[in-house]
Design a protein around this motif. Structure first.
Motif, PDB file in Angstrom:
ATOM      1  N   PRO A  69      -7.000   5.398   7.086  1.00 53.39           N
ATOM      2  CA  PRO A  69      -5.863   4.671   6.499  1.00 53.39           C
ATOM      3  C   PRO A  69      -5.993   3.166   6.661  1.00 53.39           C
ATOM      4  O   PRO A  69      -5.713   2.419   5.732  1.00 53.39           O
ATOM      5  N   GLU A  70      -6.416   2.738   7.831  1.00 52.74           N
ATOM      6  CA  GLU A  70      -6.483   1.293   8.070  1.00 52.74           C
ATOM      7  C   GLU A  70      -7.485   0.630   7.145  1.00 52.74           C
ATOM      8  O   GLU A  70      -7.246  -0.444   6.590  1.00 52.74           O
ATOM      9  N   ARG A 125      -8.560   1.872   4.253  1.00 54.20           N
ATOM     10  CA  ARG A 125      -8.035   1.991   2.893  1.00 54.20           C
ATOM     11  C   ARG A 125      -7.059   0.854   2.623  1.00 54.20           C
ATOM     12  O   ARG A 125      -7.118   0.171   1.601  1.00 54.20           O
ATOM     13  N   ARG A 126      -6.191   0.663   3.576  1.00 58.05           N
ATOM     14  CA  ARG A 126      -5.208  -0.417   3.477  1.00 58.05           C
ATOM     15  C   ARG A 126      -5.883  -1.754   3.255  1.00 58.05           C
ATOM     16  O   ARG A 126      -5.498  -2.550   2.393  1.00 58.05           O
ATOM     17  N   HIS A 136       0.428   3.366   0.651  1.00 56.03           N
ATOM     18  CA  HIS A 136       0.193   2.361   1.690  1.00 56.03           C
ATOM     19  C   HIS A 136       1.172   1.196   1.627  1.00 56.03           C
ATOM     20  O   HIS A 136       1.389   0.515   2.630  1.00 56.03           O
TER      21      HIS A 136
END
Lengths: 206, 206, 206, 206
Positions: B11-12, B14-15, B53
DNA sequence: AATGAATGAGGATTCATTCAT
DNA sequence: GATGAATGAATCCTCATTCAT
């Protein structure tokens, strides 16, 4: 309800009103976020009326942005003529003119507009480069060259980057536009300090 | 048929990818003219994924603009620490840092973004004033005060308008953004010339 | 109120639904008077969905009109193959096909559409000439030539104006479209009578 | 500066000019795509002036379409009077009249207009059925009945579908309107061939 | 988590019609 | 009567956002 008056008006005047309204709107929100209806409302006319004077939003924007700067140019041009006055005075007058005609006017939003919409409107950028920047830089260069020849500059190398002279003006606009609400910038002092840095003191050092 | 890749990812990371893509898009066309789909496409993901996100376009923009500047700040801060080096060197290093980290990076579009969208996003402006400007001005002020005390400044009054030091940097960004295509500006020379104007020559002759 | 269901659907099927809805609308009111919203409503979807399948109204129209006729063409083509059957039978079969597939279908509005919008959509007209008319005329010409050779025609000169054979079909469409509400036209009789006029009686008495 | 001509004019004549201009416009682009301003421009008058003669666009259209056909009708009517001339001659004269007064005139666009706008203007369709079609069919029927009685018809059943006689005329209009640009149709030959097919040869075979 | 089809509010633009001159 | 500037309803199209898969 205010009366809708179907006020007919001299086309040239109407056009000017629309341009003024448009400038206010575009300056406030940028090109994309401005609705043609906003412009119309601000000009006190109906949506459709705008289209009687400008074919579409883009053209309105372009004509607008192109028209705002031109008037000032003349005055600046006259400045270089008078060879007799010291360069510092000339530059100082330029700053004063800039303050009076741009910084303290709605025109101060112009830079923001051009900067913001530049990539979307290359025509505008090109126009500004060709009509304003080129001429402005040329004038400053002449002024500086003259000053250098007379020994008025602390650092004669400035002649090669006349853009430096414009830098404080840019700063004044940007600060005013963005941060004036948080902290006041004394633009007069900014200009004067820069002048004092650029030019040798009048009294002529020992 | 190409397989649909449903690349799941940290996630990080991707963000961060989304933020990078968003920055590129916003820098190129501004807030309003950027479509969420553009951002997604540039990040190599589907439209909907962006919303996993960031809650909406505005928040994406705000988080983005707020995040880009922060990293630089640290380095600048370190600069004021070393009392021993001459102020000119410190300022020179600041310009070099600015060139390397902003002017020659995609970050150079940041000013344009903030300036352009400022009125629509007061939060952003406020953030920049509070987090960047305030600190930057404070640092410069310290530097200049120290220089003045040491007699390094041609014009000690500069201490009162530390913004002047930022002016050439502004000019460099704006020129680069708008007019570099038409006429090259030698920013190094711009900075050096300004430094030579601001500070007394090193040799410090009589 | 019927539930809005966000019914997802196979793209090809959705596309077909839109085309069907569009055809109905365009046939009913013509190109200009049809609103994209009408089409969407008729297809049971939202305005925007239409644009996921067709870039704009014009393209929708063109693809639509181009697609409607093609399927019939194949059948007609097969007709000329069988050399053994009498020309009259072949033409009669053609009229029957025309009745079944055009006159008694929504496709009967096609002529109206093409005729009406022709000047605004030369592409469509050109398409119809190239794909339908040319081939149709060619087929009829072969049929008539064969008939003439066999002495089946009362007036062999007909071979040179194969369009004559299409004339009753045109009449049937136009009458049906415009005046059927006021006065019934027995199209079968129209065709049969024309056939009896065109071809010599089967018994072929002296 | 050219003087604004406020040419005042005989109302009846002005009205006719507007109708002519309107016909040209509607014929060219259809009802919806024609702008009142186009009509005005074509008539050489100002937008507002049209409204002095016709209450709105619809009425203009209706009066227009209703008025164009009427004049021809008289002539056709006269044709049936002369009992002495052979039916073939009469029909031939009718085709000639049709060619001269419709096919080779701007009036050839009339069918397109009526067909195209029919569903939107039932009044017009009804008018045409009542005023033109009914009378035309009646005339042809009389002609054909007379011809049948005199043994001039190859197939007397034609009397029951007088529309067949109009079919070649329809074909000629439609072909001319749509496909003439791609391929020429010899309408005279079309008519003559049909006449040769319809009527027994003059010499009167044994 | 990821996708992208579906939605519908929103904004640019057109044009029939009105009305002050 | 004649004009054409002004109006605003109507319509095309876009795009942020949602949600079934």
């Amino acid at each position: 309800m205010a009366e809708k008056k179907r006020e007919r008006r001299d086309p040239e005047q109407r056009r000017a009103e629309i341009l003024a309204a448009a400038f206010a709107c575009f300056a406030e929100r940028g090109f994309a976020a401005t609705r043609m209806e906003d412009v119309a409302a601000r000009a006190g006319i109906a949506k459709g009326t705008v289209y009687l004077h400008f074919p579409d939003k883009e053209r309105l924007f372009i004509e607008l942005v192109s028209g705002v700067a031109s008037p000032i140019l003349g005055e600046v041009g006259g400045m270089v003529q008078k060879e007799t006055i010291p360069a510092r005075t000339a530059v100082s007058m330029f700053y004063a003119l800039f303050k009076r005609e741009v910084l303290e006017t709605e025109r101060r939003h112009l830079l923001r507009l051009i900067l913001a919409e530049g990539p979307m409107f290359p025509v505008v950028t090109e126009f500004y480069y060709r009509e304003i920047i080129t001429k402005g830089v040329a004038i400053v260069r002449v002024l500086l060259a003259r000053a250098a020849a007379r020994g008025e500059l602390r650092n004669p190398a400035v002649v090669d980057v006349p853009q430096l002279v414009m830098a404080p003006a840019l700063m004044s606009i940007i600060w005013t536009t963005l941060f004036e609400g948080y902290e006041h910038l004394d633009t007069q002092k900014l200009f004067d300090t820069f002048l004092d840095t650029l030019f040798v003191p009048e009294g002529g050092a020992i």
